[in-house]
Structure formats: C-alpha cells, structure tokens
Design an enzyme around this catalytic site. Structure first.
Site, PDB file in Angstrom:
ATOM      1  N   GLU A 151       0.853  -1.200   0.000  1.00  0.00           N
ATOM      2  CA  GLU A 151       0.000   0.000   0.000  1.00  0.00           C
ATOM      3  C   GLU A 151       0.883   1.241   0.000  1.00  0.00           C
ATOM      4  OE1 GLU A 151      -0.210   2.231   2.670  1.00  0.00           O
ATOM      5  OE2 GLU A 151       1.245   1.133   3.905  1.00  0.00           O
ATOM      6  N   PHE A 152       0.346   2.312  -0.558  1.00  0.00           N
ATOM      7  CA  PHE A 152       1.094   3.577  -0.581  1.00  0.00           C
ATOM      8  C   PHE A 152       0.233   4.704  -0.007  1.00  0.00           C
ATOM      9  CE2 PHE A 152       2.684   0.886  -4.010  1.00  0.00           C
ATOM     10  CZ  PHE A 152       4.039   0.845  -3.708  1.00  0.00           C
ATOM     11  N   PHE A 249       7.809  16.402  -2.227  1.00  0.00           N
ATOM     12  CA  PHE A 249       8.748  15.983  -1.183  1.00  0.00           C
ATOM     13  C   PHE A 249      10.060  16.754  -1.208  1.00  0.00           C
ATOM     14  CE2 PHE A 249       6.786  12.601   1.255  1.00  0.00           C
ATOM     15  CZ  PHE A 249       5.582  12.567   0.586  1.00  0.00           C
ATOM     16  N   CYS A 260       5.654   5.532   9.195  1.00  0.00           N
ATOM     17  CA  CYS A 260       6.232   4.781   8.069  1.00  0.00           C
ATOM     18  C   CYS A 260       7.685   5.108   7.777  1.00  0.00           C
ATOM     19  CB  CYS A 260       5.400   5.024   6.816  1.00  0.00           C
ATOM     20  SG  CYS A 260       3.791   4.265   6.925  1.00  0.00           S
ATOM     21  N   LYS A 263      10.479   4.049  10.299  1.00  0.00           N
ATOM     22  CA  LYS A 263      10.483   2.587  10.433  1.00  0.00           C
ATOM     23  C   LYS A 263      10.986   1.922   9.147  1.00  0.00           C
ATOM     24  CE  LYS A 263       6.284   0.460  10.217  1.00  0.00           C
ATOM     25  NZ  LYS A 263       6.144  -0.656   9.300  1.00  0.00           N
ATOM     26  N   LYS A 320       2.314  15.539  10.717  1.00  0.00           N
ATOM     27  CA  LYS A 320       1.946  16.327   9.534  1.00  0.00           C
ATOM     28  C   LYS A 320       0.497  16.764   9.724  1.00  0.00           C
ATOM     29  CE  LYS A 320       0.205  12.683   6.561  1.00  0.00           C
ATOM     30  NZ  LYS A 320       0.214  12.104   5.239  1.00  0.00           N
ATOM     31  N   ARG A 327       3.050   9.746  16.247  1.00  0.00           N
ATOM     32  CA  ARG A 327       4.137   8.769  16.286  1.00  0.00           C
ATOM     33  C   ARG A 327       5.354   9.328  15.545  1.00  0.00           C
ATOM     34  NH1 ARG A 327       1.181   3.532  14.158  1.00  0.00           N
ATOM     35  NH2 ARG A 327      -0.026   5.151  13.109  1.00  0.00           N
TER      36      ARG A 327
HETATM   37  C1  UDX Z   1       4.075   7.807   3.855  1.00  0.00           C
HETATM   38  C2  UDX Z   1       4.113   7.544   2.333  1.00  0.00           C
HETATM   39  O1  UDX Z   1       3.914   8.783   1.630  1.00  0.00           O
HETATM   40  C3  UDX Z   1       3.059   6.525   1.951  1.00  0.00           C
HETATM   41  O2  UDX Z   1       3.165   6.239   0.555  1.00  0.00           O
HETATM   42  C4  UDX Z   1       3.304   5.265   2.757  1.00  0.00           C
HETATM   43  O3  UDX Z   1       2.399   4.268   2.459  1.00  0.00           O
HETATM   44  C5  UDX Z   1       3.244   5.585   4.251  1.00  0.00           C
HETATM   45  O4  UDX Z   1       4.217   6.573   4.545  1.00  0.00           O
HETATM   46  P1  UDX Z   1       2.628   9.233   5.557  1.00  0.00           P
HETATM   47  O5  UDX Z   1       3.485   8.637   6.632  1.00  0.00           O
HETATM   48  O6  UDX Z   1       1.160   9.303   5.763  1.00  0.00           O
HETATM   49  O7  UDX Z   1       2.844   8.419   4.185  1.00  0.00           O
HETATM   50  O8  UDX Z   1       3.174  10.698   5.343  1.00  0.00           O
HETATM   51  P2  UDX Z   1       3.714  11.616   4.167  1.00  0.00           P
HETATM   52  O9  UDX Z   1       2.665  12.543   3.722  1.00  0.00           O
HETATM   53  O10 UDX Z   1       4.405  10.842   3.123  1.00  0.00           O
HETATM   54  O11 UDX Z   1       4.807  12.482   4.990  1.00  0.00           O
HETATM   55  C6  UDX Z   1       5.833  11.840   5.742  1.00  0.00           C
HETATM   56  C7  UDX Z   1       6.659  12.818   6.508  1.00  0.00           C
HETATM   57  O12 UDX Z   1       7.513  13.561   5.656  1.00  0.00           O
HETATM   58  C8  UDX Z   1       5.897  13.866   7.319  1.00  0.00           C
HETATM   59  O13 UDX Z   1       6.495  13.997   8.583  1.00  0.00           O
HETATM   60  C9  UDX Z   1       6.059  15.141   6.528  1.00  0.00           C
HETATM   61  O14 UDX Z   1       5.999  16.289   7.328  1.00  0.00           O
HETATM   62  C10 UDX Z   1       7.438  14.936   5.952  1.00  0.00           C
HETATM   63  N1  UDX Z   1       7.670  15.690   4.710  1.00  0.00           N
HETATM   64  C11 UDX Z   1       6.983  15.358   3.581  1.00  0.00           C
HETATM   65  C12 UDX Z   1       8.609  16.713   4.675  1.00  0.00           C
HETATM   66  O15 UDX Z   1       9.258  17.035   5.675  1.00  0.00           O
HETATM   67  N2  UDX Z   1       8.832  17.374   3.489  1.00  0.00           N
HETATM   68  C13 UDX Z   1       8.162  17.048   2.358  1.00  0.00           C
HETATM   69  O16 UDX Z   1       8.433  17.686   1.312  1.00  0.00           O
HETATM   70  C14 UDX Z   1       7.198  16.014   2.403  1.00  0.00           C
END
Ligand code: UDX
Length: 433
Positions: A151-152, A249, A260, A263, A320, A327
C-alpha cells in the site's frame, strides 16, 4: 469478490472499507475484541477524513463485516489480505511475529484454494517465508497462492490515495493470482505494475526510502542556503520543475516523522546489512533528519540565548497536518529537549493534544493559537496546519512577549513577516548569523 482483511489497523481498515465501497464483500478480522466491537458500532479508532462515513455506508449495506475470528474470514473469502502491523525491533529490523502468526492461522483454517496477499510493509523475501509457513501448517494438500500488493496510502488522504492511486503494484508467481488481483483493482483504472513477489516487496521499501532521501536532501541544501543567504523554497522550486526530479517531497522543514518513513528506512538499512549490500546513503538520510531537530533548537537559542525559564508557544504537534498521529513526530523530541533545558511549553494543535497528553508532561495545552502566543517569548510552528496560515498577526504580535516566530515548516513568507514587524526565522530562508 469475497475478500478478507486480517488486521484492522490503519492500512487494513482503509483497504477493507474501500474494497467494500467498490462493491466487494469484505470481512475484516482482528484479534483485538474491543476494537472489533467498536467497529461493529461504526466507531472508528483512528482519525482519517471520510473513513467513518465509508464504514457506516458499507456496514449498512452488509458489504463490510467485522469479526475476531480468522477462521470466519478465511472460510468465507477468495482473497485474504494480511494487513497486520510490522513494528520495528530495537535493531531496526521489522518484527514479523504478527505476519507469521496470521500465516499459520490462515493455514490451519484453509479449506480450499485461496490467494493470500501481503499488504503490510514487509522486508523482501517475506512472501517466501509466508508461503513456506502456510505450506508447513496447512492440513491437507490444499492449493494456495501468495502475492505481494504493497500500500502507498498517506495518512489524511488515504481514501483518495486508495481510490486514485498513482500505481498499483502486484507481485505474483502464478497467472491465477495475477488475474484475481488485476480484476479486483480494475475498477480503479490505474496503472498497474505486475511483477514477481520480491520486486513488489522491494518497490515499497525503495519508494519510501527514496522519498525520505528527497526530504533529507532538501534539508541538507537548506543548511547551505542559510550559510550563504539563499532561499531553499526557491531552490526547491527551481529543482522541482525538472521533470526528472519533480516538485513533491522537496519541502525543507524539521524532518520527516510518522509511522512509516522512520520505520521503513530502518528496516531497509537492516535488510541491506543482512544481504551484505551497502546502503550507507540511508544512514546519511537518517542523520540529516535527526540534525534538523537540533538545528531547529539552535535557531531558538539564536533568538532567546538562554532557554531556561522562557515560555515557548508551539503551534502543531502531529507529524503532519490532517492527522492526529504523533508517532515519531519531530515536535515531541523538540519539546522534550526544550523542557530539558528548563523551558515552559504552551501548545495548540487542532487534533492531537489528547494523544500528546500521554507523551508530554508539564505542558499547557491551549484552546487556540492565540492562547498559545499569550505571554510566550517566541512562537514555533512545527506542523503546517492550514489554520496556522491564516492567523491574525496583529493579535499574535500583541500577545507574544517579543515578536519572534520560528517557522519549522516554512508556511509564512519572510518578507511579509518582516513587514508585519516580526523577527522571523524559517528553514533555509536567507542568511543566518
Ligand atoms: C508515507 C508515504 O507517503 C506513503 O506512501 C506510505 O504508504 C506511508 O508513509 P505518511 O506517513 O502518511 O505516508 O506521510 P507523508 O505525507 O508521506 O509524509 C511523511 C513525513 O515527511 C511527514 O512527517 C512530513 O511532514 C514529511 N515531509 C513530507 C517533509 O518534511 N517534506 C516534504 O516535502 C514532504
């Protein structure tokens, strides 16, 4: 199709509800009886926009059923998804105890051909072990297939991500398994990558590690920007317009968190070590991510000098926006470090203060951002919630002891903040003395 999902955590529940919404009959099984009895009453244990409605509608239509019995799930479905947790062990490795338990339980209840699909994030070669385990424990010579279908889903937009994915990854070793999964996902009309099981497993870890690398890369560039007086937001924009790089990103900040990325990066490092491969690159990604938090603290010290007895207002907590998940949220480490130096902390977050009560001691939780500002020596932004972008800054300025704002998510424009009379420090935005 008749589907069952074992494990009603974040991934399992969203996947189950969405498959039911697509018209399948879905049985969600979990050994946590409290959780299952709540879910039967449509009480959702997690905060995910749109999920509660989806569960309600599909429970009403009898397409979504909750049970504590793996047997009920196995006997009454053609496809079984394993979506149990795979937490980190102390050495960073993924703990696969849950997956192994479920595989054994499935085997003991198998009464005819089933397709068993790994949905949890697992190390490469888990499919091989799941297959071996089921073959070992299955009672008669019943045929089954294994597949990997990572899953993503992103928290906060998981339903949209499920219904409109960039791609669907299917790892199989038989035509039958391929046909079942392809027809299950056909209604989503999304690009499908059909590959072998090991490649599918690797796609998940490689994707998340790559995204974490992108974040750490731009965070490392932000240090250079600060040294020379450049603006990382503009650097990222200029880089992101290159189609090979892409704009996503590349937001510099206080680092990635959540359930995620930290980990999965650890697990991938540990997989590489076991295989004798060099993934030092990811050690650097982790190091930059850790450094973001200490650099943020040093920015606070640049403004306040001594932290002891200062009152610091914090906007945000969750890792976020649009989630209550704290977590591995960088905010928690930052707050604890400030407290260790004797700061008094006031916090406002729209959704996660209740959860934070268990983790944080001696902080004042506020009813809104303005109460957080009141009497604070400086204001920190640690989560980029929309409501923080629209504050009444004249009110903020009046309430703060000094007009100091340190923005860990670059949600404000430095020029505008300067005009409004704030001393404003973002991440990688212009020279830092
Ligand atoms: C992530 C993956 O995107 C998803 O595909 C996977 O299945 C699970 O992990 P998620 O953990 O919900 O999803 O968060 P995501 O929106 O990807 O952000 C992850 C972290 O990166 C957050 O702490 C966010 O603040 C940080 N982030 C993201 C940045 O610091 N800068 C960015 O440009 C993008």
């Amino acid at each position: 199709m008749k589907i069952s999902i074992i494990g009603t955590g974040y991934v399992g529940l969203v996947t189950g509800a969405c498959f039911a919404e697509l018209g399948n009959t879905v049985i969600c099984a979990d050994n946590n009886s409290k959780k299952i009895s709540s879910l039967k009453k449509c009480i959702i244990p997690i905060y995910e926009p749109g999920l509660e409605e989806l569960v309600k509608i599909n429970v009403k239509k009898k397409r979504l059923i909750f049970t504590t019995s793996v047997r009920e799930a196995v006997v009454n479905s053609e496809v079984i998804f394993i979506a149990v947790g795979t937490p980190s062990l102390d050495n960073g490795e993924a703990d696969l105890t849950g997956v192994e338990n479920v595989a054994r339980n499935i085997a003991l209840n198998l009464n005819g051909y089933r397709l068993i699909v790994e949905k949890s994030t697992v190390p490469v070669e888990t499919g091989k072990w799941v297959k071996h385990t089921i073959a070992t424990y299955v009672k008669r010579n019943i045929k089954f297939d294994i597949a990997s279908n990572p899953e993503f889903l992103r928290e906060g937009q998981a339903i949209n991500d499920f219904m409109h994915p960039d791609r669907i990854v299917i790892g199989v070793e038989s035509k039958k398994a391929r046909d079942i999964l392809v027809s299950l996902y056909e209604p989503l009309n999304a690009p499908m990558v059909v590959t072998d099981i090991k490649s599918a497993e690797l796609i998940k870890h490689a994707s998340n590690s790559f995204l974490a690398t992108k974040i750490s890369f731009i965070n490392a560039i932000s240090h250079i920007c600060e040294k020379v007086g450049a603006d990382v937001v503009e650097v990222a924009q200029g880089m992101g317009l290159d189609k090979r790089i892409g704009p996503g990103f590349l937001n510099a900040g206080i680092g990635y968190g959540g359930s995620c990325f930290p980990k999965d990066v650890d697990a991938f490092i540990s997989i590489a070590e076991k295989l004798g491969c060099n993934l030092d690159l990811l050690d650097a990604v982790k190091a930059v991510n850790e450094q973001q938090k200490s650099l943020f603290i040093s920015k606070i010290k640049d403004l306040l000098w001594i932290i002891k007895d200062k009152t610091i207002g914090v906007l945000g907590l969750s890792f976020k926006p649009n989630t209550d998940d704290i977590r591995n949220a960088p905010s928690i480490d930052i707050i604890k470090s400030l407290q260790a130096e004797g700061a008094k902390i006031k916090i406002y977050d729209p959704s996660s203060m209740e959860k934070a009560e268990e983790l944080l001691d001696k902080v004042k939780f506020c009813k809104d951002p303005y109460e957080t500002c009141k009497g604070s020596d400086c204001l920190l932004v640690v989560t980029e919630w929309d409501e923080f972008k629209e504050l009444d800054f004249s009110k903020v300025k009046k309430m703060l002891k000094r007009p100091f704002v340190i923005d860990g998510r670059n949600i404000y424009e430095p020029e505008r903040m300067k005009k409004l009379g704030f001393t404003y420090i973002g991440i990688g935005r212009g020279r830092r003395s």
